[in-house]
Design an enzyme around this catalytic site. Sequence first.
Site, short mmCIF file in Angstrom:
data_model
loop_
_atom_site.label_atom_id
_atom_site.label_comp_id
_atom_site.label_asym_id
_atom_site.label_seq_id
_atom_site.Cartn_x
_atom_site.Cartn_y
_atom_site.Cartn_z
N HIS A 36 1.86 0.82 -0.78
CA HIS A 36 1.90 1.98 -0.32
C HIS A 36 3.21 2.77 -0.65
CE1 HIS A 36 -0.22 -0.35 3.21
NE2 HIS A 36 -0.82 0.77 3.09
N VAL A 175 -1.28 -1.86 -6.78
CA VAL A 175 -0.18 -2.75 -7.04
C VAL A 175 -0.49 -4.33 -6.93
CG1 VAL A 175 2.33 -3.22 -6.22
CG2 VAL A 175 1.36 -0.79 -6.56
#
Length: 281
Positions: A36, A175
Amino acid sequence: MLQTVTTPAEVRAFTAGLSGKRLALVPTMGFLHAGHQALIAEGARRADAVAVSIFVNPTQFGPTEDLARYPKDLDGDLRKCAEAGAVLVYAPQVATVYPPGFQTSVDVERVSKGLDGASRPGHFRGVATVVTKLLALFRPHVALFGEKDYQQLQVIGALARDLELGVEIVGVPTVRDEDGLAMSSRNTYLSPQERAQAPMLSGGLMAAEALVQAGELDVGQIKKIIRHALREGPWKEDFVEVVDAVTLEPLAQLTPGRPARALAAAFLGKTRLIDNVALEP
Ligand code: PAF
Protein backbone atom coordinates in the site's frame (compact mmCIF):
# COMPACT_ATOMS: atom_id res chain seq x y z
CA MET A 1 0.17 16.96 8.29
CA LEU A 2 -2.19 14.06 7.77
CA GLN A 3 -5.89 14.91 8.08
CA THR A 4 -8.40 12.15 8.93
CA VAL A 5 -12.05 12.51 7.92
CA THR A 6 -15.09 10.26 8.07
CA THR A 7 -17.84 11.92 6.00
CA PRO A 8 -18.38 12.73 2.30
CA ALA A 9 -18.96 16.41 3.23
CA GLU A 10 -15.46 16.57 4.76
CA VAL A 11 -13.99 14.94 1.64
CA ARG A 12 -15.72 17.53 -0.56
CA ALA A 13 -14.37 20.35 1.65
CA PHE A 14 -10.87 18.86 1.22
CA THR A 15 -11.10 18.49 -2.58
CA ALA A 16 -12.61 22.00 -2.92
CA GLY A 17 -9.52 23.33 -1.11
CA LEU A 18 -7.14 21.72 -3.62
CA SER A 19 -7.93 24.48 -6.13
CA GLY A 20 -6.98 22.58 -9.28
CA LYS A 21 -4.00 20.68 -7.86
CA ARG A 22 -3.68 17.10 -9.08
CA LEU A 23 -5.14 14.54 -6.67
CA ALA A 24 -4.25 10.85 -6.41
CA LEU A 25 -6.55 8.41 -4.61
CA VAL A 26 -5.44 5.10 -3.09
CA PRO A 27 -8.50 3.03 -2.07
CA THR A 28 -7.70 0.40 0.61
CA MET A 29 -9.31 -1.81 3.21
CA GLY A 30 -6.68 -0.87 5.81
CA PHE A 31 -4.15 -3.05 7.66
CA LEU A 32 -1.64 -1.40 5.38
CA HIS A 33 1.71 -2.88 4.37
CA ALA A 34 4.63 -1.94 2.12
CA GLY A 35 2.50 -2.72 -0.96
CA HIS A 36 0.00 0.00 0.00
CA GLN A 37 2.85 2.37 0.79
CA ALA A 38 4.19 1.79 -2.74
CA LEU A 39 0.77 2.84 -4.09
CA ILE A 40 0.86 6.03 -2.00
CA ALA A 41 4.44 6.79 -3.05
CA GLU A 42 3.54 6.28 -6.74
CA GLY A 43 0.51 8.55 -6.22
CA ALA A 44 2.81 11.22 -4.79
CA ARG A 45 4.97 10.99 -7.92
CA ARG A 46 1.95 11.43 -10.19
CA ALA A 47 -0.04 14.08 -8.30
CA ASP A 48 0.30 17.03 -5.91
CA ALA A 49 -1.70 15.42 -3.11
CA VAL A 50 -2.50 11.81 -2.17
CA ALA A 51 -5.67 10.72 -0.35
CA VAL A 52 -6.17 7.21 1.03
CA SER A 53 -9.51 5.61 1.81
CA ILE A 54 -9.67 2.95 4.51
CA PHE A 55 -12.91 1.00 4.43
CA VAL A 56 -13.50 -2.72 4.90
CA ASN A 57 -16.24 -2.95 2.29
CA PRO A 58 -18.83 -5.53 3.43
CA THR A 59 -20.46 -5.90 0.01
CA GLN A 60 -17.37 -7.51 -1.52
CA PHE A 61 -17.25 -10.35 1.03
CA GLY A 62 -19.24 -13.55 0.54
CA PRO A 63 -21.33 -14.96 3.41
CA THR A 64 -18.65 -17.53 4.31
CA GLU A 65 -15.68 -15.17 3.92
CA ASP A 66 -13.54 -13.32 6.46
CA LEU A 67 -15.40 -9.99 6.88
CA ALA A 68 -15.81 -10.38 10.66
CA ARG A 69 -12.14 -11.21 11.26
CA TYR A 70 -10.57 -8.97 8.60
CA PRO A 71 -7.55 -7.42 10.39
CA LYS A 72 -7.66 -3.77 11.51
CA ASP A 73 -5.06 -1.32 12.82
CA LEU A 74 -6.17 2.26 12.23
CA ASP A 75 -3.35 3.86 14.31
CA GLY A 76 -0.70 1.88 12.43
CA ASP A 77 -2.41 2.70 9.12
CA LEU A 78 -2.39 6.45 9.83
CA ARG A 79 1.32 6.32 10.66
CA LYS A 80 2.08 4.41 7.43
CA CYS A 81 -0.03 6.81 5.35
CA ALA A 82 1.81 9.84 6.77
CA GLU A 83 5.18 8.12 6.31
CA ALA A 84 4.44 7.35 2.64
CA GLY A 85 3.30 10.91 1.88
CA ALA A 86 -0.52 10.93 2.05
CA VAL A 87 -2.25 14.11 3.21
CA LEU A 88 -5.79 12.82 3.80
CA VAL A 89 -7.33 9.59 5.09
CA TYR A 90 -11.05 8.96 4.57
CA ALA A 91 -12.24 6.27 7.00
CA PRO A 92 -16.05 6.20 6.84
CA GLN A 93 -18.46 3.99 8.79
CA VAL A 94 -20.45 1.30 6.94
CA ALA A 95 -23.70 3.26 7.46
CA THR A 96 -22.10 6.32 5.84
CA VAL A 97 -21.20 4.42 2.67
CA TYR A 98 -24.39 2.32 2.62
CA PRO A 99 -27.16 4.34 4.30
CA PRO A 100 -30.66 2.89 4.62
CA GLY A 101 -32.30 2.75 1.20
CA PHE A 102 -29.03 2.23 -0.68
CA GLN A 103 -29.88 0.22 -3.82
CA THR A 104 -27.42 0.94 -6.63
CA SER A 105 -24.68 -1.36 -7.84
CA VAL A 106 -22.11 -1.37 -10.62
CA ASP A 107 -21.63 -4.56 -12.61
CA VAL A 108 -18.68 -4.86 -14.97
CA GLU A 109 -19.93 -7.69 -17.10
CA ARG A 110 -17.21 -9.57 -18.96
CA VAL A 111 -13.95 -9.02 -17.17
CA SER A 112 -15.59 -9.84 -13.79
CA LYS A 113 -16.41 -13.35 -14.99
CA GLY A 114 -14.15 -16.34 -14.34
CA LEU A 115 -11.13 -16.52 -12.03
CA ASP A 116 -11.92 -14.77 -8.71
CA GLY A 117 -15.30 -13.75 -10.12
CA ALA A 118 -16.26 -17.43 -10.43
CA SER A 119 -14.89 -18.38 -7.00
CA ARG A 120 -16.31 -15.35 -5.20
CA PRO A 121 -19.81 -14.61 -6.59
CA GLY A 122 -20.76 -10.95 -6.13
CA HIS A 123 -17.23 -9.95 -5.10
CA PHE A 124 -16.50 -7.72 -8.09
CA ARG A 125 -19.95 -6.11 -7.95
CA GLY A 126 -19.09 -5.05 -4.39
CA VAL A 127 -15.64 -3.82 -5.43
CA ALA A 128 -16.91 -1.97 -8.53
CA THR A 129 -19.71 -0.28 -6.58
CA VAL A 130 -17.57 0.99 -3.73
CA VAL A 131 -14.73 2.09 -6.04
CA THR A 132 -17.21 3.95 -8.27
CA LYS A 133 -18.56 5.73 -5.18
CA LEU A 134 -15.05 6.68 -4.08
CA LEU A 135 -14.06 7.92 -7.54
CA ALA A 136 -17.28 9.95 -7.80
CA LEU A 137 -16.71 11.46 -4.36
CA PHE A 138 -13.01 12.34 -4.71
CA ARG A 139 -12.91 13.00 -8.47
CA PRO A 140 -9.17 12.23 -8.46
CA HIS A 141 -6.92 12.68 -11.50
CA VAL A 142 -5.35 9.30 -10.85
CA ALA A 143 -6.24 6.26 -8.73
CA LEU A 144 -3.78 3.51 -7.89
CA PHE A 145 -4.31 -0.21 -7.33
CA GLY A 146 -1.95 -3.15 -6.83
CA GLU A 147 -1.30 -5.61 -9.64
CA LYS A 148 -1.58 -8.37 -7.04
CA ASP A 149 -5.35 -8.11 -7.47
CA TYR A 150 -4.94 -8.27 -11.24
CA GLN A 151 -8.56 -9.03 -12.14
CA GLN A 152 -9.73 -6.25 -9.82
CA LEU A 153 -7.39 -3.84 -11.63
CA GLN A 154 -8.95 -4.78 -15.00
CA VAL A 155 -12.49 -4.48 -13.57
CA ILE A 156 -11.75 -0.98 -12.27
CA GLY A 157 -10.05 0.03 -15.52
CA ALA A 158 -13.18 -1.06 -17.42
CA LEU A 159 -15.62 0.81 -15.18
CA ALA A 160 -13.57 4.01 -15.28
CA ARG A 161 -13.52 3.86 -19.11
CA ASP A 162 -17.14 2.80 -19.53
CA LEU A 163 -18.54 5.41 -17.13
CA GLU A 164 -16.13 8.10 -18.43
CA LEU A 165 -15.04 8.99 -14.93
CA GLY A 166 -12.07 10.99 -16.22
CA VAL A 167 -9.61 9.27 -13.91
CA GLU A 168 -6.42 7.48 -14.89
CA ILE A 169 -6.32 4.00 -13.34
CA VAL A 170 -2.75 2.97 -12.58
CA GLY A 171 -1.60 -0.54 -11.68
CA VAL A 172 1.46 -0.76 -9.45
CA PRO A 173 3.70 -3.88 -9.45
CA THR A 174 3.21 -6.33 -6.60
CA VAL A 175 5.49 -5.79 -3.60
CA ARG A 176 6.93 -9.06 -2.31
CA ASP A 177 8.59 -10.24 0.86
CA GLU A 178 12.22 -11.33 0.43
CA ASP A 179 11.16 -14.94 -0.16
CA GLY A 180 8.77 -13.93 -2.96
CA LEU A 181 5.43 -14.02 -1.10
CA ALA A 182 3.17 -11.24 -2.41
CA MET A 183 2.34 -8.82 0.40
CA SER A 184 -1.28 -9.05 1.54
CA SER A 185 -3.15 -8.04 4.67
CA ARG A 186 -4.43 -11.63 4.76
CA ASN A 187 -0.89 -13.03 5.19
CA THR A 188 -1.42 -12.28 8.88
CA TYR A 189 -3.79 -15.30 9.03
CA LEU A 190 -0.95 -17.73 8.20
CA SER A 191 0.54 -19.92 10.95
CA PRO A 192 4.38 -19.92 11.07
CA GLN A 193 4.39 -23.25 9.23
CA GLU A 194 1.99 -21.99 6.54
CA ARG A 195 4.01 -18.78 6.21
CA ALA A 196 7.07 -20.93 5.47
CA GLN A 197 5.14 -22.80 2.73
CA ALA A 198 3.38 -19.75 1.25
CA PRO A 199 6.20 -18.73 -1.17
CA MET A 200 5.59 -21.95 -3.15
CA LEU A 201 2.79 -20.07 -4.92
CA SER A 202 4.96 -17.21 -6.17
CA GLY A 203 7.71 -19.76 -6.82
CA GLY A 204 5.43 -21.66 -9.22
CA LEU A 205 4.36 -18.49 -10.99
CA MET A 206 7.94 -17.30 -11.36
CA ALA A 207 8.93 -20.69 -12.75
CA ALA A 208 6.14 -20.25 -15.32
CA GLU A 209 7.45 -16.79 -16.19
CA ALA A 210 10.94 -18.23 -16.72
CA LEU A 211 9.56 -21.10 -18.81
CA VAL A 212 7.84 -18.62 -21.14
CA GLN A 213 10.99 -16.52 -21.35
CA ALA A 214 12.78 -19.69 -22.46
CA GLY A 215 10.27 -20.03 -25.34
CA GLU A 216 7.40 -22.21 -24.02
CA LEU A 217 4.05 -21.32 -25.63
CA ASP A 218 1.93 -24.30 -24.56
CA VAL A 219 -0.42 -23.29 -21.74
CA GLY A 220 -0.74 -26.92 -20.57
CA GLN A 221 2.99 -26.98 -19.79
CA ILE A 222 2.85 -23.57 -18.11
CA LYS A 223 -0.02 -24.61 -15.81
CA LYS A 224 1.77 -27.87 -15.05
CA ILE A 225 4.83 -26.10 -13.68
CA ILE A 226 2.64 -23.89 -11.45
CA ARG A 227 0.70 -26.90 -10.11
CA HIS A 228 3.95 -28.77 -9.58
CA ALA A 229 5.06 -26.04 -7.14
CA LEU A 230 1.93 -26.65 -5.03
CA ARG A 231 2.33 -30.42 -4.80
CA GLU A 232 3.87 -30.28 -1.30
CA GLY A 233 2.20 -28.77 1.73
CA PRO A 234 -1.52 -28.53 2.51
CA TRP A 235 -2.46 -26.62 -0.66
CA LYS A 236 -5.93 -26.82 -2.14
CA GLU A 237 -6.03 -25.30 -5.61
CA ASP A 238 -8.85 -22.88 -6.39
CA PHE A 239 -7.66 -22.06 -9.90
CA VAL A 240 -4.53 -21.93 -12.05
CA GLU A 241 -5.20 -20.03 -15.26
CA VAL A 242 -3.36 -18.39 -18.15
CA VAL A 243 -5.32 -15.55 -19.76
CA ASP A 244 -5.03 -12.65 -22.17
CA ALA A 245 -3.53 -9.78 -20.13
CA VAL A 246 -6.32 -7.32 -21.04
CA THR A 247 -9.53 -9.28 -21.72
CA LEU A 248 -8.71 -12.07 -19.20
CA GLU A 249 -9.97 -14.65 -21.69
CA PRO A 250 -8.41 -18.08 -21.04
CA LEU A 251 -5.72 -19.07 -23.53
CA ALA A 252 -4.69 -22.55 -24.69
CA GLN A 253 -1.58 -21.34 -26.46
CA LEU A 254 0.53 -18.19 -26.11
CA THR A 255 1.21 -16.01 -29.14
CA PRO A 256 4.56 -14.23 -29.47
CA GLY A 257 4.02 -10.50 -28.86
CA ARG A 258 0.60 -10.93 -27.16
CA PRO A 259 0.88 -10.19 -23.41
CA ALA A 260 -0.64 -12.83 -21.17
CA ARG A 261 -0.96 -13.32 -17.45
CA ALA A 262 -0.73 -16.41 -15.26
CA LEU A 263 -3.00 -16.22 -12.22
CA ALA A 264 -3.37 -18.66 -9.36
CA ALA A 265 -5.53 -18.89 -6.24
CA ALA A 266 -5.10 -21.60 -3.63
CA PHE A 267 -6.01 -22.27 -0.04
CA LEU A 268 -3.17 -22.85 2.38
CA GLY A 269 -5.06 -24.29 5.32
CA LYS A 270 -7.98 -21.88 5.72
CA THR A 271 -6.28 -18.90 4.07
CA ARG A 272 -6.93 -18.18 0.41
CA LEU A 273 -3.85 -16.74 -1.31
CA ILE A 274 -3.78 -15.25 -4.80
CA ASP A 275 -0.90 -14.16 -6.98
CA ASN A 276 -0.10 -13.58 -10.66
CA VAL A 277 2.76 -12.81 -13.04
CA ALA A 278 3.08 -11.26 -16.48
CA LEU A 279 3.91 -13.67 -19.30
CA GLU A 280 5.64 -12.04 -22.24
CA PRO A 281 5.93 -14.67 -24.98
O1 PAF B 1 -8.09 -3.97 -3.00
C1 PAF B 1 -8.78 -3.61 -2.03
O2 PAF B 1 -8.27 -3.40 -0.91
C2 PAF B 1 -10.28 -3.43 -2.18
O3 PAF B 1 -10.81 -4.41 -3.02
C3 PAF B 1 -10.68 -2.01 -2.65
C4 PAF B 1 -10.16 -1.72 -4.05
C5 PAF B 1 -10.16 -1.00 -1.66
C6 PAF B 1 -12.22 -1.90 -2.70
O4 PAF B 1 -12.78 -2.13 -1.45
